[in-house]
Scaffold this motif. Structure first.
Motif, PDB file in Angstrom:
ATOM      1  N   SER A 119      50.116  51.541  43.215  1.00 27.52           N
ATOM      2  CA  SER A 119      49.486  50.051  43.799  1.00 27.52           C
ATOM      3  C   SER A 119      48.669  49.222  42.595  1.00 27.52           C
ATOM      4  O   SER A 119      48.735  50.195  41.438  1.00 27.52           O
ATOM      5  CB  SER A 119      48.569  50.689  44.862  1.00 27.52           C
ATOM      6  N   LEU A 120      48.281  48.279  42.911  1.00 21.07           N
ATOM      7  CA  LEU A 120      47.611  47.697  41.829  1.00 21.07           C
ATOM      8  C   LEU A 120      46.075  47.272  42.703  1.00 21.07           C
ATOM      9  O   LEU A 120      45.771  46.756  43.813  1.00 21.07           O
ATOM     10  CB  LEU A 120      48.231  46.284  41.744  1.00 21.07           C
ATOM     11  N   LEU A 121      45.037  47.376  41.648  1.00 20.80           N
ATOM     12  CA  LEU A 121      43.927  46.962  42.308  1.00 20.80           C
ATOM     13  C   LEU A 121      43.555  45.447  41.829  1.00 20.80           C
ATOM     14  O   LEU A 121      43.839  44.857  40.802  1.00 20.80           O
ATOM     15  CB  LEU A 121      42.751  47.686  41.440  1.00 20.80           C
ATOM     16  N   GLY A 122      42.945  44.568  43.062  1.00 20.32           N
ATOM     17  CA  GLY A 122      42.765  43.033  42.845  1.00 20.32           C
ATOM     18  C   GLY A 122      41.538  42.754  43.237  1.00 20.32           C
ATOM     19  O   GLY A 122      41.234  43.368  44.200  1.00 20.32           O
ATOM     20  N   PHE A 123      40.852  42.240  42.195  1.00 24.10           N
ATOM     21  CA  PHE A 123      39.532  41.578  42.345  1.00 24.10           C
ATOM     22  C   PHE A 123      39.256  40.689  41.266  1.00 24.10           C
ATOM     23  O   PHE A 123      39.896  40.620  40.332  1.00 24.10           O
ATOM     24  CB  PHE A 123      38.515  42.608  42.439  1.00 24.10           C
ATOM     25  N   SER A 124      38.550  39.815  41.420  1.00 23.96           N
ATOM     26  CA  SER A 124      38.105  39.035  40.223  1.00 23.96           C
ATOM     27  C   SER A 124      37.224  39.615  39.346  1.00 23.96           C
ATOM     28  O   SER A 124      36.157  40.146  39.602  1.00 23.96           O
ATOM     29  CB  SER A 124      37.374  37.761  40.871  1.00 23.96           C
ATOM     30  N   LYS A 125      37.464  39.352  38.156  1.00 27.68           N
ATOM     31  CA  LYS A 125      36.512  39.989  36.930  1.00 27.68           C
ATOM     32  C   LYS A 125      36.833  39.182  35.571  1.00 27.68           C
ATOM     33  O   LYS A 125      37.718  38.389  35.675  1.00 27.68           O
ATOM     34  CB  LYS A 125      37.343  41.391  36.833  1.00 27.68           C
ATOM     35  N   LEU A 126      35.925  39.548  34.877  1.00 27.83           N
ATOM     36  CA  LEU A 126      36.027  38.878  33.487  1.00 27.83           C
ATOM     37  C   LEU A 126      37.236  39.477  32.841  1.00 27.83           C
ATOM     38  O   LEU A 126      37.828  40.405  32.876  1.00 27.83           O
ATOM     39  CB  LEU A 126      34.834  39.052  32.719  1.00 27.83           C
ATOM     40  N   TYR A 127      37.930  38.546  31.862  1.00 29.04           N
ATOM     41  CA  TYR A 127      39.172  38.960  31.065  1.00 29.04           C
ATOM     42  C   TYR A 127      38.940  40.173  30.381  1.00 29.04           C
ATOM     43  O   TYR A 127      40.000  40.876  30.337  1.00 29.04           O
ATOM     44  CB  TYR A 127      39.770  38.004  30.297  1.00 29.04           C
ATOM     45  N   ASP A 128      37.739  40.507  29.878  1.00 28.91           N
ATOM     46  CA  ASP A 128      37.540  41.713  29.138  1.00 28.91           C
ATOM     47  C   ASP A 128      36.898  42.814  30.017  1.00 28.91           C
ATOM     48  O   ASP A 128      36.452  43.741  29.189  1.00 28.91           O
ATOM     49  CB  ASP A 128      36.581  41.495  27.962  1.00 28.91           C
ATOM     50  N   HIS A 129      37.118  42.865  31.177  1.00 28.76           N
ATOM     51  CA  HIS A 129      36.527  43.776  31.981  1.00 28.76           C
ATOM     52  C   HIS A 129      37.394  45.293  31.730  1.00 28.76           C
ATOM     53  O   HIS A 129      38.418  45.055  31.393  1.00 28.76           O
ATOM     54  CB  HIS A 129      37.013  43.653  33.525  1.00 28.76           C
ATOM     55  N   HIS A 130      36.561  46.393  31.989  1.00 28.67           N
ATOM     56  CA  HIS A 130      37.248  47.884  31.353  1.00 28.67           C
ATOM     57  C   HIS A 130      38.629  47.921  32.083  1.00 28.67           C
ATOM     58  O   HIS A 130      39.168  48.888  31.514  1.00 28.67           O
ATOM     59  CB  HIS A 130      36.074  48.767  31.511  1.00 28.67           C
ATOM     60  N   GLU A 131      38.920  47.593  33.337  1.00 28.57           N
ATOM     61  CA  GLU A 131      40.066  47.905  33.824  1.00 28.57           C
ATOM     62  C   GLU A 131      41.253  47.197  33.238  1.00 28.57           C
ATOM     63  O   GLU A 131      42.463  47.483  33.250  1.00 28.57           O
ATOM     64  CB  GLU A 131      40.042  47.177  35.317  1.00 28.57           C
ATOM     65  N   ASN A 132      41.106  46.086  32.421  1.00 25.11           N
ATOM     66  CA  ASN A 132      42.004  45.335  31.422  1.00 25.11           C
ATOM     67  C   ASN A 132      42.289  46.175  30.155  1.00 25.11           C
ATOM     68  O   ASN A 132      41.707  45.953  29.137  1.00 25.11           O
ATOM     69  CB  ASN A 132      41.671  44.258  31.294  1.00 25.11           C
TER      70      ASN A 132
END
Length: 201
Positions: A119-132
């Motif tokens: 699956s994929l986690l979907g939410f609004s975040k900054l482009y340099d968020h640690h999930e990226n």
């Protein structure tokens, strides 16, 4: 249902020649930089609510469809929310959204298309968020993001791949079809891009 939408979008949506040239250029760069650890693609739009989310979700599906080691990411220059209309249009296509963390402003969803697939986690975040996960290729999907994005040292390369914002249809009779059409266009182009990557690897 999702597979059918994905394939029919590619078959029925005409991709302009200039966009094909750009997508082929991106595919070649991704293929050149492919490693055993795979490749990350970060779709960046100002609010990370519509186009960048559609780019991430369809790339997530395309990576599985073409069996490519590509990790789809997204982010913004501001944090808002995974817009409810974007959620709705992807749900209509067949994606399943489960709330992982409730929030009135920015809920986190687990997005899936098949119980047997990740699956994929979907939410609004900054482009340099640690999930990226870094490093990544950057694809900016709206004019403001391309103009306002600062220098991104984590970017292997950066490409501008803009789409018309479906936001203009919010609250109108054309809302549902406008979002679906935007989803079709992005799905078709992700099919083209990932298919080209597949042929180059």
């Amino acid at each position: 249902m999702i597979k059918d939408f994905f394939e029919k979008s590619y078959q029925n949506i005409e991709i302009e020649e200039d966009r094909k040239i750009l997508l082929i250029k991106i595919a070649k760069k991704i293929a050149e930089n492919s490693t055993n650890n795979g490749i990350n693609i970060n779709f960046i739009c100002t609010h990370n609510s519509r186009r960048s989310q559609l780019g991430q979700v369809w790339s997530f599906f395309a990576a599985n469809y073409f069996n490519l080691p590509i990790n789809a990411l997204s982010g913004g220059t501001e944090v808002t929310a995974f817009h409810r209309n974007t959620v709705e249009t992807l749900t209509q296509t067949g994606f399943k959204f489960d709330v992982v963390e409730f929030s009135h402003t920015n809920p986190i969803y687990k997005i899936s298309f098949n119980d047997e697939q990740p699956s994929l986690l979907g939410f609004s975040k900054l482009y340099d968020h640690h999930e990226n996960t870094t490093p990544y290729f950057v694809l900016t999907t709206c004019n403001n993001a391309d103009e306002n994005c600062p220098f991104i040292p984590e970017a292997i390369e950066r490409f501008h791949v803009p789409y018309v914002d479906p936001k203009h249809s919010d609250g109108t009779a054309n809302q549902s079809e406008t979002y679906l059409n935007t989803s079709r266009i992005i799905a078709a182009q992700m099919y083209f891009l990932f298919n080209k990557i597949k042929t180059l690897l």
